[in-house]
Structure formats: C-alpha cells, structure tokens
Design an enzyme around this catalytic site. Structure first.
Site, PDB file in Angstrom:
ATOM      1  N   ASP A 134       0.834  -1.362   0.064  1.00 42.35           N
ATOM      2  CA  ASP A 134       0.102   0.165   0.190  1.00 42.35           C
ATOM      3  C   ASP A 134       0.912   1.175   0.239  1.00 42.35           C
ATOM      4  O   ASP A 134       2.051   1.166   0.410  1.00 42.35           O
ATOM      5  CB  ASP A 134      -0.842   0.074   1.309  1.00 42.35           C
ATOM      6  CG  ASP A 134      -1.585   1.261   1.542  1.00 42.35           C
ATOM      7  OD1 ASP A 134      -2.401   1.609   0.436  1.00 42.35           O
ATOM      8  OD2 ASP A 134      -1.520   1.712   2.620  1.00 42.35           O
ATOM      9  N   ASP A 189      -0.386   5.164   0.766  1.00 36.97           N
ATOM     10  CA  ASP A 189      -0.902   6.141   1.877  1.00 36.97           C
ATOM     11  C   ASP A 189      -0.577   5.279   3.098  1.00 36.97           C
ATOM     12  O   ASP A 189      -1.234   4.434   3.716  1.00 36.97           O
ATOM     13  CB  ASP A 189      -2.273   6.377   1.715  1.00 36.97           C
ATOM     14  CG  ASP A 189      -2.455   7.283   0.658  1.00 36.97           C
ATOM     15  OD1 ASP A 189      -1.792   8.300   0.466  1.00 36.97           O
ATOM     16  OD2 ASP A 189      -3.187   6.713  -0.530  1.00 36.97           O
ATOM     17  N   GLU A 193      -0.988  11.359   4.748  1.00 40.34           N
ATOM     18  CA  GLU A 193      -2.291  11.880   5.117  1.00 40.34           C
ATOM     19  C   GLU A 193      -2.283  13.115   5.859  1.00 40.34           C
ATOM     20  O   GLU A 193      -2.949  13.885   5.523  1.00 40.34           O
ATOM     21  CB  GLU A 193      -3.129  10.652   6.018  1.00 40.34           C
ATOM     22  CG  GLU A 193      -3.365   9.544   5.184  1.00 40.34           C
ATOM     23  CD  GLU A 193      -4.163   9.687   4.033  1.00 40.34           C
ATOM     24  OE1 GLU A 193      -4.689  10.669   3.734  1.00 40.34           O
ATOM     25  OE2 GLU A 193      -4.527   8.545   3.238  1.00 40.34           O
ATOM     26  N   GLY A 198     -10.529   6.396  -0.507  1.00 40.52           N
ATOM     27  CA  GLY A 198     -10.806   7.205  -1.748  1.00 40.52           C
ATOM     28  C   GLY A 198     -11.074   8.766  -1.538  1.00 40.52           C
ATOM     29  O   GLY A 198     -12.263   8.829  -0.907  1.00 40.52           O
ATOM     30  N   GLY A 199     -10.146   9.677  -1.724  1.00 37.91           N
ATOM     31  CA  GLY A 199     -10.561  10.950  -1.435  1.00 37.91           C
ATOM     32  C   GLY A 199     -11.921  11.445  -1.868  1.00 37.91           C
ATOM     33  O   GLY A 199     -12.441  12.374  -1.177  1.00 37.91           O
ATOM     34  N   LYS A 200     -12.288  11.172  -3.188  1.00 39.95           N
ATOM     35  CA  LYS A 200     -13.545  11.639  -3.709  1.00 39.95           C
ATOM     36  C   LYS A 200     -14.846  11.071  -2.980  1.00 39.95           C
ATOM     37  O   LYS A 200     -15.757  11.857  -2.736  1.00 39.95           O
ATOM     38  CB  LYS A 200     -13.885  11.326  -5.273  1.00 39.95           C
ATOM     39  CG  LYS A 200     -14.847  12.320  -5.968  1.00 39.95           C
ATOM     40  CD  LYS A 200     -14.590  12.150  -7.427  1.00 39.95           C
ATOM     41  CE  LYS A 200     -15.860  12.376  -8.033  1.00 39.95           C
ATOM     42  NZ  LYS A 200     -15.946  11.937  -9.420  1.00 39.95           N
ATOM     43  N   HIS A 213     -12.009  17.541  -5.322  1.00 41.63           N
ATOM     44  CA  HIS A 213     -10.930  16.366  -5.668  1.00 41.63           C
ATOM     45  C   HIS A 213      -9.955  16.750  -6.623  1.00 41.63           C
ATOM     46  O   HIS A 213      -8.723  16.514  -6.358  1.00 41.63           O
ATOM     47  CB  HIS A 213     -11.809  14.944  -6.041  1.00 41.63           C
ATOM     48  CG  HIS A 213     -10.745  14.063  -5.523  1.00 41.63           C
ATOM     49  ND1 HIS A 213      -9.866  13.071  -6.699  1.00 41.63           N
ATOM     50  CD2 HIS A 213     -10.035  13.363  -4.577  1.00 41.63           C
ATOM     51  CE1 HIS A 213      -9.259  12.294  -6.081  1.00 41.63           C
ATOM     52  NE2 HIS A 213      -9.193  12.460  -4.855  1.00 41.63           N
ATOM     53  N   THR A 262      -5.622   2.737  -3.160  1.00 40.82           N
ATOM     54  CA  THR A 262      -6.810   3.412  -3.523  1.00 40.82           C
ATOM     55  C   THR A 262      -6.399   4.790  -3.859  1.00 40.82           C
ATOM     56  O   THR A 262      -7.708   5.506  -4.356  1.00 40.82           O
ATOM     57  CB  THR A 262      -8.048   3.177  -2.612  1.00 40.82           C
ATOM     58  OG1 THR A 262      -7.481   3.663  -1.396  1.00 40.82           O
ATOM     59  CG2 THR A 262      -8.440   1.568  -2.312  1.00 40.82           C
TER      60      THR A 262
HETATM   61  C1  XBP Z   1      -5.681   5.713   0.708  1.00 35.14           C
HETATM   62  C2  XBP Z   1      -6.918   6.607   0.527  1.00 35.14           C
HETATM   63  C3  XBP Z   1      -6.720   7.811  -0.386  1.00 35.14           C
HETATM   64  C4  XBP Z   1      -5.959   9.087  -0.020  1.00 35.14           C
HETATM   65  C5  XBP Z   1      -6.252  10.011  -0.904  1.00 35.14           C
HETATM   66  O1  XBP Z   1      -6.157   4.435   1.427  1.00 35.14           O
HETATM   67  O2  XBP Z   1      -8.081   6.213   1.052  1.00 35.14           O
HETATM   68  O3  XBP Z   1      -7.960   8.118  -0.734  1.00 35.14           O
HETATM   69  O4  XBP Z   1      -6.586   9.184   1.383  1.00 35.14           O
HETATM   70  O5  XBP Z   1      -6.118   9.735  -2.215  1.00 35.14           O
HETATM   71  P1  XBP Z   1      -5.290   3.082   1.143  1.00 35.14           P
HETATM   72  P2  XBP Z   1      -7.052  10.094  -3.406  1.00 35.14           P
HETATM   73  O6  XBP Z   1      -4.027   3.601   1.900  1.00 35.14           O
HETATM   74  O7  XBP Z   1      -6.194   2.143   2.071  1.00 35.14           O
HETATM   75  O8  XBP Z   1      -4.984   2.947  -0.070  1.00 35.14           O
HETATM   76  O9  XBP Z   1      -7.505  11.656  -2.916  1.00 35.14           O
HETATM   77  O10 XBP Z   1      -6.185  10.089  -4.450  1.00 35.14           O
HETATM   78  O11 XBP Z   1      -8.200   9.096  -3.382  1.00 35.14           O
HETATM   79 MG    MG Z   2      -3.001   2.682   3.651  1.00 35.94          MG
END
Ligand code: XBP
Ligand code: MG
Length: 260
Positions: A14, A16, A23, A57-59, A84, A125
C-alpha cells in the site's frame, strides 16, 4: 503435510500511510486548501480526518462528508469532483515541495527486496495522478513491476479488487503464488482488502491506525525498523521471530504462512 517453501516471489504494498506518511500533512492539508479555494467553510482537523479516513478514496470521502453537511445531489457529486480535482493538484505540489516523507526503514527494505530479485507491486486506492509522482520522488531508485491505483478499480478498499488486480498483473492469478506473496498495509481497511484477495498481510501501523482492528494480520509492527532502531512487534501470529526489523526473511516467513 505439503513441504513448506520459503521462497518470496512478490510483495504488494500500500502507499498511503504505509510507504509514506501522506495523510496528516499531505492529503488533509490539500483537502483544506481546496475548501478554502472554493470559499467553503469546511476544515478538517487532524482528529476529524482520522475518522474520515475509514472511507477510502478522496472523492468518496468528500462525497460522504458533504452528504453529512446536508449537500444534496446533484450538487454533491459536482462539488466532490471539483474539490477532488483541486485537492489532487495541491497534493502534487506538496509532494514536489518535499512535505511528504517516506517512512523510516522503507528504502532499506525495498532495496533488500530488489537485491533478492523479489517482484514489487503497489495496490493503492489513491489516484494515479499523484501516486506516480510520489513514488518517483521518494523512491526513484526502486522498480515497481506493477502499480494498481484507485482509478483502475470499481470498488476501493476494503474490497479486494486492487489486490486481485495486482496479483493478475504480476502474472499470479487467484491462488497463484500461494505461500510466495505477501501484502504490506497500514490500516484495517487495507488489511481486509489484502486478506480478501487471499494474501497474508503485515500491518505496519501509524499514528492514524494504531487502534484499527488488525486481528487478521500475520504480523503487526509500529514501524519497518532499522537494525540500530528496531520497531515494536505488536503481534507475531505467523511466528516469524521478527526482532523489530522487517526484512526479506521475515516477509518470506509471512508469505509461507499463507500456504496453510
Ligand atoms: C488511501 C486513500 C486515499 C487517500 C487520498 O487508502 O483512501 O483516498 O486518502 O487519495 P489506502 P485520493 O492507503 O488504504 O489505499 O484523494 O487520490 O483518493
Ligand atoms: Mg493505507
């Protein structure tokens, strides 16, 4: 009992919260600047954002929040999209400015895996638009054989789709690579996604995920660890004997535990 192999073929990671601390000082700040740019009164403080992170997912995170604020469709969808887009552009500048840092121990581990000939894949994601720039900037010397982002899946984590797609692209269909592949995650949602795709998973928690339910993780640490600064081992259900430094041998033992 089948013979236990100890060959590690691939590691799926992963981004993030796992490879990088994106974050708190990255995405959260970028979301707030996007709110500000559109003259919206919303601001996400560090604790609130920790709760919001359960929606991946940010959106989707934005749309859920706007719904809670009483913004109705179709305005909600339009606004989430616009916010977004802006947030993604801001995140890219934060990455370029060096605000986002790789987690300690990650560069060491990925270097060791590369030297050992282990394939590397990403299953995130997050959006490809900023993910590729971040990997190039923070881990430019690392070759990722496969990168699956949130743009390419219908269902984001905790759905297994991102991991299933990563395994397919590694040439390991469902059940393929059993005992030879391991996932590395930071959150309960990510863990569910990896386990749902049939992968044993190491969870390296961070400040936002220490209280997540990670009972299904084969190994839980509070960092990747360095030989002179080992991390804390919070659970070692795969009996790897990890001493606080996540390395090729430990990952091979976790992968092998997925054979049972
Ligand atoms: C990561 C996310 C992402 C980020 C923002 O989850 O949920 O949405 O917070 O990125 P994970 P975007 O680490 O479980 O993959 O705004 O591009 O979605
Ligand atoms: Mg993560």
């Amino acid at each position: 009992m089948p013979e236990r192999r100890n060959r590690l073929r691939a590691v799926v990671l992963d981004v993030d919260g796992t490879l990088a601390d994106t974050e708190r000082h990255g995405h959260r700040v970028a979301f707030n600047r996007a709110f500000e740019a559109l003259d919206l009164p919303y601001r996400w403080d560090e604790d609130t954002y920790g709760e919001l992170l359960h929606v991946t997912g940010g959106k989707r995170r934005l749309a859920g929040y706007l719904a809670d604020q009483g913004v109705e469709e179709p305005e909600r969808d339009r606004l989430a999209g616009e916010l977004h887009r802006r947030k993604t552009a801001i995140m890219k500048t934060l990455v370029d400015d060096g605000v986002v840092e790789v987690r300690p121990g990650v560069s060491r581990l990925l270097g060791e895996l590369g030297d050992a000939g282990v394939s590397l894949a990403v299953a995130t994601t997050g959006s490809r638009d900023w993910v590729e720039g971040l990997l190039a900037r923070l881990l430019g010397g690392v070759t990722f054989d496969v990168i699956v982002t949130g743009d390419e899946v219908k269902d984001r984590k905790p759905d297994p789709e991102a991991y299933v797609l990563a395994l397919e692209r590694l040439g390991l269909g469902p059940g393929g690579g059993k005992g030879e592949v391991v996932a590395v995650e930071d959150s309960g949602e990510g863990l569910s996604s990896a386990v749902g795709a049939g992968l044993p998973c190491v969870v390296v928690v961070n400040g936002y995920t220490t209280d997540h339910d990670v009972d299904d993780a084969a190994l839980v640490l509070d960092g990747f660890g360095e030989p002179d600064r080992p991390a804390r081992v919070l659970a070692d259900r795969a009996a790897t004997g990890c001493n606080g430094v996540l390395d090729v041998d430990v990952l091979a033992r976790v992968a092998a535990s997925g054979q049972d």
